[in-house]
Design a protein around this motif. Structure first.
Motif, short mmCIF file in Angstrom:
data_model
loop_
_atom_site.label_atom_id
_atom_site.label_comp_id
_atom_site.label_asym_id
_atom_site.label_seq_id
_atom_site.Cartn_x
_atom_site.Cartn_y
_atom_site.Cartn_z
N THR A 1 -43.33 -32.02 11.39
CA THR A 1 -43.20 -30.94 10.42
C THR A 1 -44.57 -30.30 10.18
N ALA A 2 -45.58 -31.15 10.02
CA ALA A 2 -46.93 -30.63 9.76
C ALA A 2 -47.46 -29.84 10.95
N ALA B 1 -45.74 -26.56 11.34
CA ALA B 1 -46.13 -25.63 10.27
C ALA B 1 -47.50 -25.03 10.59
N VAL B 2 -48.42 -25.87 11.03
CA VAL B 2 -49.77 -25.39 11.36
C VAL B 2 -49.73 -24.48 12.58
N LEU C 1 -53.45 -32.58 14.74
CA LEU C 1 -53.51 -31.26 14.10
C LEU C 1 -54.71 -30.44 14.59
N PHE D 1 -42.85 -36.54 9.66
CA PHE D 1 -43.92 -35.94 8.86
C PHE D 1 -44.88 -35.15 9.75
#
Lengths: 251, 445
Positions: A101-102, A105-106, A162, A98
């Protein structure tokens, strides 16, 4: 960084936010305090873009962009992070899959190259260790079977990975014992930076002993009824919300 | 049961093919085929009036020209062996449009006491067990209206494998049976038989691969028996072309303390039915049946199971996960029969369906028939769409909607990956599932 003007929003046809104005500059930490039902969580969901939360008036800009014109994932990619009050359990998706992937993507949205599996794992392990999160927790399905404290820690861990520019912490203190609260607060404080802003939403002053805000806003019945510096949180704790609600009503 | 013209077409196809079918010179085999055709003439194709066929309609077989045999494809017309399948370390036996292809097959040395024959050669060499293979055995036993299909297979069977292991023999590598189908009109009727002696162990993988737009009908039968204390792990991967029809019937008798684990994954075909019939015939026998479909467009995928607990202390588990997108439809019918003497039976069944679009449909029909009084039987069936909270959570972390949907869909079928009986097949299944998700979970809903 974030400018909210006369924001009105409703849920299921019922107006919850009744004209909120708020400005948060880079480097600042703002606390939004209020009793249950005052609209705290609604504010966080509206800013993150959750469906079912309808903006009926006012505006919000993020770095000058119309926030409400952006998709949920666009907001995240642009650096907005919501630490959920109730993190969602996702069986079958591992925490690491998870997050990878996050993160990628960011990073892609920021024009950066994705991390390969090894670099990602190194980064995840180092960030997890400062939050006292075990490897086992990283391997498990997202939030599945996590204790309340583990879920909240996982939120701050995701935030550390993130590296958002605007973090919205929705009742991150709820359900935490004092040790977990300190760990989480340390994690948040480590992320304080001149180019990063935070909106800390909480019912209790307790969290603000550890995450000391620059500004405190009192939310009552969908309106900000008073703003002040960190001392306001203590005043609230001493007097209770009722006194402030009365002030707003002009009694 | 069916209108005469229906079976007439198949009778003509049988008449045309019989002189060329393997074992045609053998009177015993010829007689078995005649008898099977006679049974088919009575039973006919199943219709939606038959119990067990309410949700699946084979009238498509009438509209398409599928009565006759598919003509043998040349190498160029057949799809290539997928890389992930070719990479599997296995005893590989390949059939092209239902006929053995020695060049594509890859055989190694088998341990003593192991026999792995290609059916056409087995029948052609005048075997002594033709009655066991082509007779009205398990394949037509106790069937939910599929006796006709199995009988037609017995009459028309051209190729498949015969696997026999003597007591205590264990195969080191899986037996991989690949059917490559050109998608041309007509039918193929693969027939395989598996017999494991006491304590014997084997892994069997069946893969059906067609061209993306391919048609044709595959009517497959696998029959087997696992001897006392033996273990058979089995997996079926259906990757037919978009217009293909597939009916597969797998029947297994599981003896005392023996185990049978199987999984069927369907990612292709227009109408697909996988039917598992398992009989736990000795005390301590157990089986695990799992399967699922990722279905898009107007595909129809049916998993039907029937497990009979015929002895005490037997256990069964069923895990089915179906995903339907667009206007696809999935069916799960799971019947568990616990006979009177089968005390201390433990039967668990879980069937979940995920609908990715408003036009998709799922049927779940669990059925328990319990004649013993000291048993534990459970079943759970759910139909739902993607969890909206989870979707928001993923998007709030920057994952776009299409990817979030793919991630959650993959998670939904994760239980199948963990229960896949043949572990070495996992990369091939994962690759096929990922490919499907890339093409379909596009967030369009």
């Amino acid at each position: 960084m974030l400018a909210i003007r006369d924001l009105r929003a409703e849920v299921d046809g019922k107006e919850i936010l009744k004209g909120i104005s708020l400005e948060v500059a880079a480097g600042e930490v703002h606390a939004v305090m209020g009793p249950n039902g005052s609209g705290k969580s609604t504010l966080s969901y509206v800013l993150a873009g959750r469906e079912g939360y309808e903006v009926t008036g006012g505006s919000a800009t993020y770095d000058g962009r119309d926030l409400f014109g952006m998709e949920v994932e666009e907001r995240a990619a642009a650096g907005i992070f919501l630490a959920f009050q109730y993190p969602v359990e996702i069986p079958g998706v591992s925490n690491l899959t998870f997050l990878k992937t996050a993160l990628n993507a960011v990073r892609k949205a920021r024009g950066e190259a994705g991390l390969d599996a090894l670099d990602f794992l190194k980064l995840a392990r180092s960030r997890a260790s400062t939050l006292e999160m075990s490897d086992a927790l990283l391997q498990r399905a997202v939030n599945e079977g996590f204790s309340g404290g583990e879920k909240k820690r996982n939120e701050i861990f995701q935030m550390a990975m993130l590296e958002p520019r605007l973090a919205i912490l929705d009742e991150t203190d709820s359900g935490l014992d004092i040790d977990a609260l300190k760990t989480v607060a340390d994690g948040v404080n480590a992320l304080r930076a001149p180019d990063r802003a935070m909106l800390v939403i909480t019912h209790y002053q307790r969290l603000l002993d550890y995450i000391v805000p620059d500004r405190v806003h009192v939310l009552s019945a969908g309106r900000i009824v008073k703003s002040g510096d960190a001392a306001l949180a203590h005043e609230l704790e001493a007097q209770g919300y009722a006194a402030f609600a009365g002030e707003a009503a002009g009694v | 049961m069916n209108a005469a013209p229906d079976t007439d077409r198949f009778a003509r196809a049988f008449a045309a093919a019989r002189a060329d079918l393997p074992g045609h010179g053998n009177t015993e085999i010829a007689r078995l085929r005649e008898a099977a055709m006679a049974r088919f003439a009575v039973a006919g194709l199943p219709t939606r009036r038959d119990e067990g066929w309410r949700y699946t309609d084979l009238r498509r077989l009438d509209r398409l020209d599928l009565a006759g045999e598919t003509a043998r494809a040349d190498g160029a017309a057949a799809p290539a062996l997928p890389g992930s399948i070719a990479a599997l370390e296995a005893e590989r036996i390949v059939f092209v449009d239902g006929r053995y292809d020695a060049a594509l097959s890859l055989r190694g040395a088998l341990p003593e006491g192991a026999r792995l024959d290609v059916l056409s050669a087995h029948l052609g060499n005048g075997c002594d067990d033709a009655a066991a293979i082509l007779g009205p055995g398990l394949g037509e036993w106790n069937g939910a209206g599929q006796e006709g299909l199995a009988a037609l297979n017995s009459a028309m069977a051209r190729d498949g494998v015969v696997l026999e292991l003597a007591d205590g023999v264990r195969l080191e590598r899986p037996v991989l049976v690949v059917h490559l189908l050109s998608g041309a009109a007509g039918a193929v009727h693969p027939r395989s038989a598996v017999g494991l002696g006491a304590g014997a162990e084997a892994e069997l993988v069946e893969v059906f691969v067609g061209h993306s737009g391919g048609g044709g009908w595959t009517n497959s039968v696998l029959e087997g028996a696992v001897g006392q204390g033996g273990r058979l792990r089995h997996a079926v991967l259906v990757r037919h072309g978009a217009a293909a029809v597939h009916t597969g019937r797998m029947t297994m008798d599981v003896a005392r303390d023996a185990g049978y684990a199987t999984q069927a994954i369907t990612l292709g075909g227009r109408v697909v039915r996988n039917e598992f019939v398992v009989r736990l015939s000795g005390p301590g026998a157990e089986c695990s049946l799992s399967g699922g479909a990722l279905a898009d467009a107007r595909r129809h995928v049916d998993h039907t199971t029937e497990i009979t607990h015929a002895a005490p202390h037997t256990e069964s588990e069923q895990i089915f996960r179906n995903v339907a997108d667009d206007n696809a439809r999935t069916v799960f019918q799971g019947r568990v029969v616990v006979e009177r003497d089968a005390q201390k039976t433990n039967a668990r069944q879980s069937s979940r369906s995920l609908l990715l679009s408003a036009g998709a449909e799922a049927q779940n029909k669990p059925e328990l028939r319990i004649f013993a009084d000291d048993v534990k039987c459970s079943h759970g069936a759910t139909v739902g769409d993607l969890d909206r909270d989870a979707l928001f959570y993923l998007r709030a972390r920057g994952i776009d909607e299409a990817e979030a949907r793919a991630l959650l869909t993959r998670a939904f079928v994760a239980d199948l990956s963990t229960s896949l009986p043949v572990a070495s097949l996992r990369p091939a299944v994962d690759e096929a599932v990922d490919g499907w998700l890339r093409r379909n979970a596009n967030g369009g809903g």
